[in-house]
Design a protein around this motif. Structure first.
Motif, PDB file in Angstrom:
ATOM      1  N   LEU A   1      -7.657  13.961   2.917  1.00 32.17           N
ATOM      2  CA  LEU A   1      -8.788  13.236   3.507  1.00 32.17           C
ATOM      3  C   LEU A   1     -10.110  13.931   3.179  1.00 32.17           C
ATOM      4  O   LEU A   1     -11.117  13.265   2.920  1.00 32.17           O
ATOM      5  CB  LEU A   1      -8.604  13.114   5.015  1.00 32.17           C
ATOM      6  N   GLU A   2     -10.102  15.256   3.187  1.00 29.25           N
ATOM      7  CA  GLU A   2     -11.316  15.988   2.816  1.00 29.25           C
ATOM      8  C   GLU A   2     -11.675  15.730   1.357  1.00 29.25           C
ATOM      9  O   GLU A   2     -12.850  15.546   1.009  1.00 29.25           O
ATOM     10  CB  GLU A   2     -11.121  17.488   3.072  1.00 29.25           C
ATOM     11  N   ASN A   3     -10.647  15.723   0.471  1.00 32.65           N
ATOM     12  CA  ASN A   3     -10.891  15.417  -0.941  1.00 32.65           C
ATOM     13  C   ASN A   3     -11.397  13.987  -1.110  1.00 32.65           C
ATOM     14  O   ASN A   3     -12.293  13.724  -1.925  1.00 32.65           O
ATOM     15  CB  ASN A   3      -9.620  15.622  -1.752  1.00 32.65           C
TER      16      ASN A   3
ATOM     17  N   ASP B   1      -6.880   0.803 -10.415  1.00 31.91           N
ATOM     18  CA  ASP B   1      -6.388   1.530  -9.238  1.00 31.91           C
ATOM     19  C   ASP B   1      -7.132   2.852  -9.111  1.00 31.91           C
ATOM     20  O   ASP B   1      -7.278   3.608 -10.080  1.00 31.91           O
ATOM     21  CB  ASP B   1      -4.882   1.799  -9.357  1.00 31.91           C
ATOM     22  N   GLY B   2      -7.600   3.137  -7.904  1.00 34.58           N
ATOM     23  CA  GLY B   2      -8.299   4.391  -7.658  1.00 34.58           C
ATOM     24  C   GLY B   2      -7.345   5.519  -7.303  1.00 34.58           C
ATOM     25  O   GLY B   2      -6.122   5.336  -7.231  1.00 34.58           O
ATOM     26  N   PRO B   3      -7.856   6.741  -7.079  1.00 34.16           N
ATOM     27  CA  PRO B   3      -7.017   7.888  -6.702  1.00 34.16           C
ATOM     28  C   PRO B   3      -6.309   7.630  -5.386  1.00 34.16           C
ATOM     29  O   PRO B   3      -6.841   6.984  -4.485  1.00 34.16           O
ATOM     30  CB  PRO B   3      -8.034   9.029  -6.568  1.00 34.16           C
ATOM     31  N   THR B   4      -5.098   8.145  -5.244  1.00 32.92           N
ATOM     32  CA  THR B   4      -4.309   7.958  -4.034  1.00 32.92           C
ATOM     33  C   THR B   4      -3.815   9.303  -3.495  1.00 32.92           C
ATOM     34  O   THR B   4      -3.762  10.296  -4.223  1.00 32.92           O
ATOM     35  CB  THR B   4      -3.093   7.048  -4.293  1.00 32.92           C
ATOM     36  N   GLY B   5      -3.449   9.310  -2.224  1.00 28.33           N
ATOM     37  CA  GLY B   5      -2.876  10.486  -1.577  1.00 28.33           C
ATOM     38  C   GLY B   5      -2.416  10.120  -0.183  1.00 28.33           C
ATOM     39  O   GLY B   5      -2.745   9.047   0.327  1.00 28.33           O
TER      40      GLY B   5
ATOM     41  N   ILE C   1      -0.114   5.892   2.475  1.00 27.76           N
ATOM     42  CA  ILE C   1      -0.926   6.152   1.297  1.00 27.76           C
ATOM     43  C   ILE C   1      -2.385   5.755   1.531  1.00 27.76           C
ATOM     44  O   ILE C   1      -2.687   4.699   2.070  1.00 27.76           O
ATOM     45  CB  ILE C   1      -0.367   5.397   0.080  1.00 27.76           C
ATOM     46  N   LEU C   2      -3.271   6.638   1.114  1.00 24.62           N
ATOM     47  CA  LEU C   2      -4.701   6.384   1.130  1.00 24.62           C
ATOM     48  C   LEU C   2      -5.172   6.180  -0.307  1.00 24.62           C
ATOM     49  O   LEU C   2      -4.801   6.949  -1.195  1.00 24.62           O
ATOM     50  CB  LEU C   2      -5.450   7.573   1.748  1.00 24.62           C
ATOM     51  N   GLU C   3      -5.957   5.144  -0.546  1.00 23.35           N
ATOM     52  CA  GLU C   3      -6.487   4.882  -1.882  1.00 23.35           C
ATOM     53  C   GLU C   3      -8.004   4.761  -1.820  1.00 23.35           C
ATOM     54  O   GLU C   3      -8.550   4.069  -0.962  1.00 23.35           O
ATOM     55  CB  GLU C   3      -5.904   3.603  -2.477  1.00 23.35           C
TER      56      GLU C   3
ATOM     57  N   LEU D   1     -19.268   1.516   1.181  1.00 23.46           N
ATOM     58  CA  LEU D   1     -18.965   2.948   1.195  1.00 23.46           C
ATOM     59  C   LEU D   1     -19.289   3.572   2.546  1.00 23.46           C
ATOM     60  O   LEU D   1     -18.601   4.499   2.992  1.00 23.46           O
ATOM     61  CB  LEU D   1     -19.750   3.658   0.093  1.00 23.46           C
ATOM     62  N   ALA D   2     -20.332   3.082   3.203  1.00 19.82           N
ATOM     63  CA  ALA D   2     -20.661   3.587   4.539  1.00 19.82           C
ATOM     64  C   ALA D   2     -19.495   3.355   5.497  1.00 19.82           C
ATOM     65  O   ALA D   2     -19.154   4.217   6.321  1.00 19.82           O
ATOM     66  CB  ALA D   2     -21.930   2.911   5.055  1.00 19.82           C
ATOM     67  N   LYS D   3     -18.863   2.200   5.367  1.00 15.79           N
ATOM     68  CA  LYS D   3     -17.683   1.905   6.181  1.00 15.79           C
ATOM     69  C   LYS D   3     -16.535   2.848   5.811  1.00 15.79           C
ATOM     70  O   LYS D   3     -15.806   3.346   6.684  1.00 15.79           O
ATOM     71  CB  LYS D   3     -17.267   0.450   5.969  1.00 15.79           C
ATOM     72  N   THR D   4     -16.390   3.125   4.526  1.00 15.66           N
ATOM     73  CA  THR D   4     -15.346   4.048   4.067  1.00 15.66           C
ATOM     74  C   THR D   4     -15.569   5.439   4.643  1.00 15.66           C
ATOM     75  O   THR D   4     -14.625   6.107   5.087  1.00 15.66           O
ATOM     76  CB  THR D   4     -15.324   4.108   2.535  1.00 15.66           C
ATOM     77  N   PHE D   5     -16.820   5.910   4.639  1.00 17.36           N
ATOM     78  CA  PHE D   5     -17.137   7.217   5.212  1.00 17.36           C
ATOM     79  C   PHE D   5     -16.723   7.281   6.680  1.00 17.36           C
ATOM     80  O   PHE D   5     -16.146   8.272   7.144  1.00 17.36           O
ATOM     81  CB  PHE D   5     -18.639   7.506   5.088  1.00 17.36           C
ATOM     82  N   SER D   6     -17.029   6.235   7.430  1.00 16.50           N
ATOM     83  CA  SER D   6     -16.699   6.205   8.849  1.00 16.50           C
ATOM     84  C   SER D   6     -15.187   6.269   9.056  1.00 16.50           C
ATOM     85  O   SER D   6     -14.698   7.012   9.921  1.00 16.50           O
ATOM     86  CB  SER D   6     -17.272   4.929   9.484  1.00 16.50           C
ATOM     87  N   GLU D   7     -14.442   5.511   8.256  1.00 20.39           N
ATOM     88  CA  GLU D   7     -12.985   5.506   8.372  1.00 20.39           C
ATOM     89  C   GLU D   7     -12.395   6.861   8.015  1.00 20.39           C
ATOM     90  O   GLU D   7     -11.475   7.351   8.686  1.00 20.39           O
ATOM     91  CB  GLU D   7     -12.404   4.415   7.482  1.00 20.39           C
ATOM     92  N   LEU D   8     -12.910   7.484   6.950  1.00 20.70           N
ATOM     93  CA  LEU D   8     -12.407   8.792   6.542  1.00 20.70           C
ATOM     94  C   LEU D   8     -12.701   9.851   7.597  1.00 20.70           C
ATOM     95  O   LEU D   8     -11.861  10.717   7.872  1.00 20.70           O
ATOM     96  CB  LEU D   8     -13.023   9.193   5.201  1.00 20.70           C
ATOM     97  N   LYS D   9     -13.892   9.793   8.185  1.00 21.66           N
ATOM     98  CA  LYS D   9     -14.242  10.765   9.218  1.00 21.66           C
ATOM     99  C   LYS D   9     -13.347  10.612  10.438  1.00 21.66           C
ATOM    100  O   LYS D   9     -12.857  11.609  10.997  1.00 21.66           O
ATOM    101  CB  LYS D   9     -15.709  10.578   9.619  1.00 21.66           C
TER     102      LYS D   9
END
Length: 429
Positions: free
Chosen positions: A67-69, A305-309, A317-319, A360-368
């Protein structure tokens, strides 16, 4: 005395063995701080629970790192999009200046030169591989137009080349290839790299394959070439009739039909696709006159397809989805009409980039949120694991001292006893 002594000796050895084992276990628990590290038989239930929590804690640690990556990658995407937004706004200003009726030809050429330099910068950013990941996809732009497909064609031995900017890094090419009884070659290049080659192909072998597609009769063998950055897959119809050559057939001294169809994955650094017919190929085969071929093409653009983990202890899985923008490489400012078109296109692209920035702002919120959740769970797991496994030092020291005193008292009793066997037995603790 002779009958009691063996009994006393055996009893003493058993008790001393038990105490020695208890003393060793207590020392191990005190030194390691782990009450079940070397004494798993103490509580098998605690062992099972602790092992399960330990595994979950490892997953949580890996998820937190991923998640940090992911956050860093998303931040990198946001930085590039912000830079692209500023560049696109400058290109919009240049296009606006070029639409001015008072702008001279020389001024318009200077504006066009700067416009083209910004377009090149955007292209370099779009295909950037700083993290060795595909982070940007031109197809993510809402300003990418549909592909103008080349029409169905027929030809002869002459070399034919068609270059198309498909506006995507990944696509599926559907090919109907019918060179009849003569041998003709069909190739696909992406960014100048040959990714597919039929070789010297003949489709009419004991008859021609045909099918009806969208009400249209199409002849020839069918191929699906599915490609993207670092990957390619070719599927042939099960009823294809042709071949790139047969054993014993003398097509060319340097030609080996076993090497075809040829495939090689694209790098993912270009959206320019080139279709080439009857090139000499790596063997340098010159075509003779009298050949004829037919060809149909369809292209389906696909998202990259983007990076996954993993994102949590359950292994979900997170993409990271790629973002992108159009480079405007097909536009110029050399005329008022072209400048007007560029003005419209750059304005639309600015809106597309802004939309992706909001996403991307929404993505940042979800990742945090996901990172904080994993951190909390990891902390709870560590506390629970400590409560299960950590030794109670005070209790262990007390038990160790008690066993050492008992052991010493018993040894002294045996060594210094000069009394009856019954008295010795009473002194043994």
């Amino acid at each position: 005395m002779s009958l009691i002594t063996p009994v006393l000796g055996s009893h003493h050895q058993i008790r001393q063995s038990i105490r020695s084992r208890q003393i060793t276990d207590a020392n191990d628990r005190i030194s390691s701080g782990n009450r079940i590290n070397n004494s798993r038989a103490i509580d098998s239930g605690s062992l099972r629970i602790s092992e399960r929590i330990k595994v979950e804690n490892k997953f949580s640690h890996a998820a937190k790192k991923n998640l940090e990556n992911a956050y860093n990658l998303a931040q990198y995407q946001a930085d590039i999009l912000n830079y692209a937004d500023g560049t696109m706004r400058r290109m919009n200003e240049l296009a606006f200046q070029a639409t001015d009726i008072m702008t001279s030809r020389s001024d318009r050429e200077m504006l066009d030169a700067e416009f083209k330099s910004h377009s090149k910068q955007l292209k370099d950013l779009l295909y950037d591989r700083t993290y060795d990941k595909v982070m940007f996809d031109p197809l993510s732009s809402t300003n990418i137009e549909t592909i103008d497909l080349p029409p169905p064609e027929a030809g002869n031995s002459s070399r034919v080349s068609e270059r198309i900017d498909i506006g995507a890094l990944s696509a599926k090419v559907k090919l109907w290839w019918d060179p009849l009884t003569a041998r003709d070659r069909f190739q696909i290049y992406v960014g100048g790299k040959r990714i597919f080659d039929t070789g010297e192909y003949r489709s009419n072998v004991g008859g021609r394959r045909s099918e009806v597609v969208n009400g249209e009769n199409r002849t020839g063998d069918y191929f699906e070439i599915d490609f993207g950055p670092g990957k390619i897959n070719v599927t042939e119809a099960s009823d294809n009739r042709g071949n790139p050559g047969t054993d014993g057939e003398n097509i060319h001294p340097n030609y080996d039909h076993n090497n075809y169809p040829f495939t090689d994955a694209p790098k993912g650094d270009s959206s320019i696709v080139e279709f080439v017919i009857n090139d000499e190929g790596p063997e340098g085969i010159t075509k003779s006159s009298g050949t004829i071929w037919y060809r149909w093409l369809e292209i389906e653009k696909q998202e990259v397809d983007g990076p996954t983990g993993i994102k949590n202890e359950k292994g979900e899985i997170l993409e990271i989805e790629p973002v992108g923008f159009a480079t405007m490489s097909d536009l110029n400012l050399l005329s008022r009409e072209d400048a007007s078109l560029a003005l419209t296109k750059t304005r639309e692209e600015i809106e597309s980039i802004q939309t992706q920035v909001y996403t991307l702002a929404k993505t940042f919120s979800e990742l945090k949120f996901a990172t904080e959740r994993v951190e909390n769970k990891q902390q709870v797991q560590s506390i629970a694991l400590g409560q299960i496994k950590d030794a109670e030092i005070a209790s262990e020291y007390t038990n160790l001292a008690k066993n050492l005193l008992h052991q010493e008292a018993t040894n002294h009793a045996i060594i210094h006893s000069r009394i009856s066997a019954q008295n010795v037995f009473n002194l043994l603790v």
